[in-house]
Design a protein around this motif. Structure first.
Motif, PDB file in Angstrom:
ATOM      1  N   LEU A  74       0.783  -1.332   0.003  1.00 52.76           N
ATOM      2  CA  LEU A  74      -0.065  -0.166  -0.176  1.00 52.76           C
ATOM      3  C   LEU A  74       0.841   1.129  -0.060  1.00 52.76           C
ATOM      4  N   VAL A  75       2.132   1.136  -0.223  1.00 53.20           N
ATOM      5  CA  VAL A  75       3.123   2.251  -0.075  1.00 53.20           C
ATOM      6  C   VAL A  75       3.414   2.368  -1.527  1.00 53.20           C
ATOM      7  N   LYS A  76       3.121   3.608  -2.383  1.00 51.55           N
ATOM      8  CA  LYS A  76       3.623   3.898  -3.469  1.00 51.55           C
ATOM      9  C   LYS A  76       4.300   5.083  -3.665  1.00 51.55           C
ATOM     10  N   VAL A  77       5.246   5.488  -4.845  1.00 49.08           N
ATOM     11  CA  VAL A  77       5.901   6.504  -5.197  1.00 49.08           C
ATOM     12  C   VAL A  77       5.384   7.135  -6.465  1.00 49.08           C
ATOM     13  N   GLU A  78       4.872   8.344  -6.391  1.00 48.97           N
ATOM     14  CA  GLU A  78       4.315   8.956  -7.440  1.00 48.97           C
ATOM     15  C   GLU A  78       5.225  10.177  -8.084  1.00 48.97           C
ATOM     16  N   GLU A  79       5.003  10.482  -9.381  1.00 48.71           N
ATOM     17  CA  GLU A  79       5.449  11.742  -9.751  1.00 48.71           C
ATOM     18  C   GLU A  79       4.995  12.879  -9.151  1.00 48.71           C
ATOM     19  N   ARG A  80       5.786  13.969  -8.619  1.00 44.10           N
ATOM     20  CA  ARG A  80       5.098  15.136  -7.846  1.00 44.10           C
ATOM     21  C   ARG A  80       4.327  16.133  -8.710  1.00 44.10           C
ATOM     22  N   ASN A  81       4.747  15.967 -10.030  1.00 44.97           N
ATOM     23  CA  ASN A  81       3.909  16.810 -11.046  1.00 44.97           C
ATOM     24  C   ASN A  81       2.397  16.183 -11.137  1.00 44.97           C
ATOM     25  N   ARG A  82       2.142  14.970 -10.609  1.00 46.23           N
ATOM     26  CA  ARG A  82       0.895  14.364 -10.744  1.00 46.23           C
ATOM     27  C   ARG A  82      -0.076  14.745  -9.512  1.00 46.23           C
ATOM     28  N   LEU A  83       0.338  15.345  -8.513  1.00 45.64           N
ATOM     29  CA  LEU A  83      -0.354  15.818  -7.545  1.00 45.64           C
ATOM     30  C   LEU A  83      -0.429  17.208  -7.468  1.00 45.64           C
ATOM     31  N   PRO A  84      -1.480  17.932  -6.682  1.00 44.63           N
ATOM     32  CA  PRO A  84      -1.712  19.379  -6.782  1.00 44.63           C
ATOM     33  C   PRO A  84      -0.659  20.252  -5.902  1.00 44.63           C
ATOM     34  N   GLU A  85      -0.379  21.315  -6.132  1.00 47.90           N
ATOM     35  CA  GLU A  85       0.646  22.102  -5.288  1.00 47.90           C
ATOM     36  C   GLU A  85      -0.135  23.035  -4.339  1.00 47.90           C
ATOM     37  N   PRO A  86       0.134  23.462  -3.415  1.00 44.30           N
ATOM     38  CA  PRO A  86       1.504  22.960  -2.765  1.00 44.30           C
ATOM     39  C   PRO A  86       1.194  21.828  -2.106  1.00 44.30           C
ATOM     40  N   ILE A  87       1.870  20.768  -2.280  1.00 48.87           N
ATOM     41  CA  ILE A  87       1.987  19.383  -1.559  1.00 48.87           C
ATOM     42  C   ILE A  87       2.698  19.557  -0.246  1.00 48.87           C
ATOM     43  N   GLU A  88       2.097  18.870   0.950  1.00 43.39           N
ATOM     44  CA  GLU A  88       2.695  18.763   2.261  1.00 43.39           C
ATOM     45  C   GLU A  88       2.824  17.496   2.546  1.00 43.39           C
ATOM     46  N   VAL A  89       3.676  17.005   3.436  1.00 45.23           N
ATOM     47  CA  VAL A  89       3.488  15.719   4.378  1.00 45.23           C
ATOM     48  C   VAL A  89       2.437  15.875   5.146  1.00 45.23           C
ATOM     49  N   GLY A  90       1.483  14.727   5.240  1.00 39.33           N
ATOM     50  CA  GLY A  90       0.239  14.645   5.970  1.00 39.33           C
ATOM     51  C   GLY A  90      -0.983  14.801   5.107  1.00 39.33           C
ATOM     52  N   MET A  91      -0.635  15.447   3.850  1.00 38.18           N
ATOM     53  CA  MET A  91      -1.983  15.632   2.991  1.00 38.18           C
ATOM     54  C   MET A  91      -2.413  14.126   2.819  1.00 38.18           C
ATOM     55  N   GLN A  92      -3.615  14.179   2.495  1.00 40.76           N
ATOM     56  CA  GLN A  92      -4.342  12.706   1.935  1.00 40.76           C
ATOM     57  C   GLN A  92      -4.961  12.809   0.644  1.00 40.76           C
ATOM     58  N   PHE A  93      -4.838  11.810   0.105  1.00 40.84           N
ATOM     59  CA  PHE A  93      -5.709  11.716  -1.310  1.00 40.84           C
ATOM     60  C   PHE A  93      -6.241  10.328  -1.456  1.00 40.84           C
ATOM     61  N   GLU A  94      -7.278  10.171  -2.122  1.00 38.91           N
ATOM     62  CA  GLU A  94      -8.154   8.962  -2.379  1.00 38.91           C
ATOM     63  C   GLU A  94      -7.513   8.457  -3.850  1.00 38.91           C
ATOM     64  N   GLY A  95      -7.278   7.078  -3.798  1.00 43.89           N
ATOM     65  CA  GLY A  95      -6.848   6.686  -4.821  1.00 43.89           C
ATOM     66  C   GLY A  95      -7.237   5.092  -4.822  1.00 43.89           C
ATOM     67  N   MET A  96      -6.527   4.249  -5.953  1.00 36.56           N
ATOM     68  CA  MET A  96      -6.740   2.806  -5.972  1.00 36.56           C
ATOM     69  C   MET A  96      -5.321   2.152  -5.561  1.00 36.56           C
ATOM     70  N   ALA A  97      -5.439   1.206  -4.872  1.00 38.57           N
ATOM     71  CA  ALA A  97      -4.152   0.469  -4.384  1.00 38.57           C
ATOM     72  C   ALA A  97      -3.897  -0.343  -5.834  1.00 38.57           C
ATOM     73  N   GLU A  98      -2.548  -0.578  -6.094  1.00 41.52           N
ATOM     74  CA  GLU A  98      -2.210  -1.577  -7.347  1.00 41.52           C
ATOM     75  C   GLU A  98      -2.603  -3.040  -6.962  1.00 41.52           C
ATOM     76  N   GLY A  99      -3.241  -3.430  -7.784  1.00 45.35           N
ATOM     77  CA  GLY A  99      -3.399  -4.941  -7.764  1.00 45.35           C
ATOM     78  C   GLY A  99      -4.713  -5.407  -6.556  1.00 45.35           C
ATOM     79  N   GLY A 100      -5.269  -4.169  -5.999  1.00 42.84           N
ATOM     80  CA  GLY A 100      -6.347  -4.037  -5.099  1.00 42.84           C
ATOM     81  C   GLY A 100      -7.414  -4.352  -5.753  1.00 42.84           C
ATOM     82  N   ASP A 101      -8.735  -4.607  -4.767  1.00 47.75           N
ATOM     83  CA  ASP A 101      -9.935  -4.515  -5.150  1.00 47.75           C
ATOM     84  C   ASP A 101     -10.568  -3.147  -5.794  1.00 47.75           C
TER      85      ASP A 101
END
Length: 180
Positions: A74-101
């Motif tokens: 459940l840990v993944k590394v994303e390109e920073r430019n795919r996320l909104p700015e400003p980005i900060e540690v602690g921010m949360q995003f909804e997404g799909m886990a790789e290979g998950g349901d």
């Protein structure tokens, strides 16, 4: 009144890890609808079932009965430019886990490098045995509306308000954003 199905329970609590390091000092009481509504951990409900105001207990809950084991998938590394700015540690995003349901996962930003962001979909307490110091301070019968909605209304509970815009708390829409 004893704690039973469809009662509203108010509990003062302290949450520590298994080594007794304080995690949360429950400044506000936990108030929940008792009876399998998933408003608290099942092991807490099990411990408090049939008890009354004044009951105190310390219980330890293992990861499988709390927030599960830590899943490195459940840990993944994303390109920073795919996320909104400003980005900060602690921010949360909804997404799909790789290979998950098909269930979306809430990912928390845990690290930021120059052009990469580490997102962790594990609950912050996943993999931890948790120790709860509990003290029951109030028990009352739930209202028919609380039972129908499956949660407590009013003080320290959920308040639908008069505008009925939604169930999120003020400011929630700024914390979680969809991640595609």
């Amino acid at each position: 009144m004893k704690i039973a199905q469809n009662t509203v329970v108010s509990v003062n609590y302290k949450l520590s890890d298994a080594q007794n390091n304080l995690i949360e000092d429950g400044a506000q009481p936990m108030v929940y609808l008792h009876g399998g509504y998933e408003n608290t951990l099942p092991k807490i409900e099990e411990e408090l079932d049939g008890k009354d105001v004044g009951y105190t207990s310390t219980i330890q809950i293992e990861p499988e009965d709390a927030f599960g084991d830590y899943d490195p998938n459940l840990v993944k590394v994303e390109e920073r430019n795919r996320l909104p700015e400003p980005i900060e540690v602690g921010m949360q995003f909804e997404g799909m886990a790789e290979g998950g349901d098909e269930e979306p996962v809430i990912f928390t930003v845990t690290e930021i490098a120059d052009d990469k962001v580490v997102l962790d979909g594990n609950h912050p307490l996943a993999g931890m045995a948790l120790r709860f110091d509990l003290s029951v301070i109030d028990v009352r019968a739930a209202t028919p509306e609380e039972i129908a909605h499956g949660h407590v209304h009013g003080a320290h509970g959920h308040d639908h308000g008069h505008d009925d815009i939604g169930d999120s708390e003020e400011g929630d829409h700024f914390r979680s954003q969809p991640l595609q």
